[in-house]
Write a protein that holds these residues in place. Structure first.
Motif, PDB file in Angstrom:
ATOM      1  N   ALA A 195       0.828  -1.209   0.000  1.00  0.00           N
ATOM      2  CA  ALA A 195       0.000   0.000   0.000  1.00  0.00           C
ATOM      3  C   ALA A 195       0.861   1.257   0.000  1.00  0.00           C
ATOM      4  O   ALA A 195       0.573   2.231  -0.710  1.00  0.00           O
ATOM      5  CB  ALA A 195      -0.926  -0.014   1.221  1.00  0.00           C
ATOM      6  N   ALA A 196       1.946   1.231   0.789  1.00  0.00           N
ATOM      7  CA  ALA A 196       2.830   2.401   0.866  1.00  0.00           C
ATOM      8  C   ALA A 196       3.489   2.681  -0.489  1.00  0.00           C
ATOM      9  O   ALA A 196       3.626   3.846  -0.893  1.00  0.00           O
ATOM     10  CB  ALA A 196       3.897   2.185   1.932  1.00  0.00           C
ATOM     11  N   LEU A 197       3.887   1.618  -1.190  1.00  0.00           N
ATOM     12  CA  LEU A 197       4.518   1.812  -2.498  1.00  0.00           C
ATOM     13  C   LEU A 197       3.523   2.378  -3.514  1.00  0.00           C
ATOM     14  O   LEU A 197       3.881   3.220  -4.346  1.00  0.00           O
ATOM     15  CB  LEU A 197       5.089   0.491  -2.992  1.00  0.00           C
ATOM     16  CG  LEU A 197       5.963   0.555  -4.254  1.00  0.00           C
ATOM     17  CD1 LEU A 197       7.073   1.583  -4.109  1.00  0.00           C
ATOM     18  CD2 LEU A 197       6.540  -0.822  -4.565  1.00  0.00           C
TER      19      LEU A 197
ATOM     20  N   PHE B 109       6.578   7.807   1.963  1.00  0.00           N
ATOM     21  CA  PHE B 109       5.970   6.480   1.776  1.00  0.00           C
ATOM     22  C   PHE B 109       6.960   5.484   1.181  1.00  0.00           C
ATOM     23  O   PHE B 109       6.811   4.277   1.381  1.00  0.00           O
ATOM     24  CB  PHE B 109       4.721   6.606   0.918  1.00  0.00           C
ATOM     25  CG  PHE B 109       3.516   7.040   1.708  1.00  0.00           C
ATOM     26  CD1 PHE B 109       2.787   6.126   2.439  1.00  0.00           C
ATOM     27  CD2 PHE B 109       3.144   8.370   1.747  1.00  0.00           C
ATOM     28  CE1 PHE B 109       1.689   6.517   3.184  1.00  0.00           C
ATOM     29  CE2 PHE B 109       2.047   8.787   2.499  1.00  0.00           C
ATOM     30  CZ  PHE B 109       1.317   7.858   3.220  1.00  0.00           C
ATOM     31  N   LEU B 110       7.974   5.976   0.468  1.00  0.00           N
ATOM     32  CA  LEU B 110       9.019   5.056   0.020  1.00  0.00           C
ATOM     33  C   LEU B 110       9.795   4.496   1.207  1.00  0.00           C
ATOM     34  O   LEU B 110      10.107   3.309   1.259  1.00  0.00           O
ATOM     35  CB  LEU B 110       9.971   5.786  -0.940  1.00  0.00           C
ATOM     36  CG  LEU B 110       9.604   5.758  -2.419  1.00  0.00           C
ATOM     37  CD1 LEU B 110      10.622   6.547  -3.225  1.00  0.00           C
ATOM     38  CD2 LEU B 110       9.544   4.323  -2.927  1.00  0.00           C
ATOM     39  N   VAL B 111      10.109   5.369   2.149  1.00  0.00           N
ATOM     40  CA  VAL B 111      10.806   4.917   3.352  1.00  0.00           C
ATOM     41  C   VAL B 111       9.940   3.937   4.134  1.00  0.00           C
ATOM     42  O   VAL B 111      10.417   2.902   4.630  1.00  0.00           O
ATOM     43  CB  VAL B 111      11.193   6.131   4.224  1.00  0.00           C
ATOM     44  CG1 VAL B 111      11.748   5.667   5.569  1.00  0.00           C
ATOM     45  CG2 VAL B 111      12.209   7.005   3.500  1.00  0.00           C
TER      46      VAL B 111
ATOM     47  N   TYR C 263       4.916  -5.080  -9.328  1.00  0.00           N
ATOM     48  CA  TYR C 263       5.602  -6.286  -8.840  1.00  0.00           C
ATOM     49  C   TYR C 263       5.261  -6.563  -7.380  1.00  0.00           C
ATOM     50  O   TYR C 263       5.037  -7.706  -6.977  1.00  0.00           O
ATOM     51  CB  TYR C 263       7.108  -6.108  -9.009  1.00  0.00           C
ATOM     52  CG  TYR C 263       7.901  -7.370  -8.760  1.00  0.00           C
ATOM     53  CD1 TYR C 263       7.915  -8.393  -9.699  1.00  0.00           C
ATOM     54  CD2 TYR C 263       8.631  -7.529  -7.595  1.00  0.00           C
ATOM     55  CE1 TYR C 263       8.635  -9.547  -9.476  1.00  0.00           C
ATOM     56  CE2 TYR C 263       9.362  -8.682  -7.354  1.00  0.00           C
ATOM     57  CZ  TYR C 263       9.367  -9.689  -8.303  1.00  0.00           C
ATOM     58  OH  TYR C 263      10.078 -10.837  -8.070  1.00  0.00           O
ATOM     59  N   TRP C 264       5.186  -5.485  -6.592  1.00  0.00           N
ATOM     60  CA  TRP C 264       4.894  -5.655  -5.158  1.00  0.00           C
ATOM     61  C   TRP C 264       3.473  -6.170  -4.959  1.00  0.00           C
ATOM     62  O   TRP C 264       3.228  -7.012  -4.088  1.00  0.00           O
ATOM     63  CB  TRP C 264       5.104  -4.328  -4.423  1.00  0.00           C
ATOM     64  CG  TRP C 264       6.045  -4.440  -3.279  1.00  0.00           C
ATOM     65  CD1 TRP C 264       5.764  -4.211  -1.945  1.00  0.00           C
ATOM     66  CD2 TRP C 264       7.427  -4.818  -3.320  1.00  0.00           C
ATOM     67  NE1 TRP C 264       6.873  -4.428  -1.183  1.00  0.00           N
ATOM     68  CE2 TRP C 264       7.911  -4.801  -1.999  1.00  0.00           C
ATOM     69  CE3 TRP C 264       8.306  -5.178  -4.355  1.00  0.00           C
ATOM     70  CZ2 TRP C 264       9.234  -5.112  -1.687  1.00  0.00           C
ATOM     71  CZ3 TRP C 264       9.611  -5.502  -4.043  1.00  0.00           C
ATOM     72  CH2 TRP C 264      10.049  -5.467  -2.733  1.00  0.00           C
TER      73      TRP C 264
END
Length: 233
Positions: free
Chosen positions: A100-102, A120-122, A202-203
């Motif tokens: 979700a963050a990605l 959100f990447l972190v 991909y995630w």
């Protein structure tokens, strides 16, 4: 007749139709300018996304074969699933959070929201690390209980399925690290944003596959397994 034949035929048909829609039959070396202009107008994806979709189709076939073998082998009398390590619930939650963050980071990058993208990447990286370390912890827990792969076929499938998924996860994590570093410095780049989009796809794929595998190794699909075995034989 085994149902795996029609399933793979379905996969191949979907992949072929998708590739045809993306213009794989075109000859860009002949009409490069027209094709590129046409693709931009129609919103078609680039070579990177096409390659990723093909790779995911191959990976889907691989996991389908392993799941089919799982359903066929679980009918034998020596089959006994190992107890599900509780850490797997935490791992599942962390993978949902990272996916979700990605996706949020990718959406923010498309809107040019630099601070939100970086945050959100972190968050995605941290949640991914929790998942990866949690999977290693689950393996250690089973080994500490004496539940080795050689002790029971179900144990072997637990290590096989989680290991295969883990290898795909590590490959994606390396790619994500390769994208995240430059993105943190050149977030406005369209290329970086496109790569973020590929990582997000991909995630999400890894998340869906893991949810299915988690249901398998936790015994939630025993009734489904009975139906699948009837279809497989």
């Amino acid at each position: 007749m085994s149902i795996m034949g029609p399933i793979f035929l379905l996969y191949a048909s979907i992949a072929f139709l998708w590739l045809w829609r993306e213009g794989i039959a075109h000859a860009p070396w002949v009409q490069e300018g027209e094709v590129l202009t046409s693709h931009r107008r129609s919103g078609r994806t680039g070579a990177g996304k096409t390659g990723l979709i093909v790779f995911l189709a191959v990976a889907l076939c691989l996991f389908s074969l392993m799941c089919a073998a799982f359903f066929m082998r679980m009918e034998e009398p020596d089959w006994q699933l190992p107890p599900t390590p509780l850490i797997l619930w935490t791992n599942t939650l962390s993978l949902i959070v990272s996916s979700a963050a990605l996706q949020i980071a990718y959406s923010a990058a498309r809107r040019g929201q630099i601070a939100r993208t970086r945050a959100f990447l972190v968050a995605c990286m941290l949640a991914s690390l929790v998942f990866l370390l949690g999977q290693i912890w689950a393996w250690r827990e089973l080994v500490s209980r004496g539940l080795y792969a050689s002790e029971n076929p179900a144990n072997a499938f637990f290590f096989l399925l989680t290991g295969a998924h883990g290898l795909h996860f590590i490959g994606g994590f390396v790619a994500l690290v390769g994208v995240t570093g430059p993105t943190l410095h050149r977030i406005e780049s369209e290329i970086m944003t496109a790569r973020l989009g590929l990582c997000a796809i991909y995630w999400h794929f890894l998340l869906v596959v893991w949810l299915l595998l988690f249901m398998l190794i936790s015994g939630f699909t025993d009734n489904v397994g009975v139906i699948c075995r009837r279809l497989l034989y």
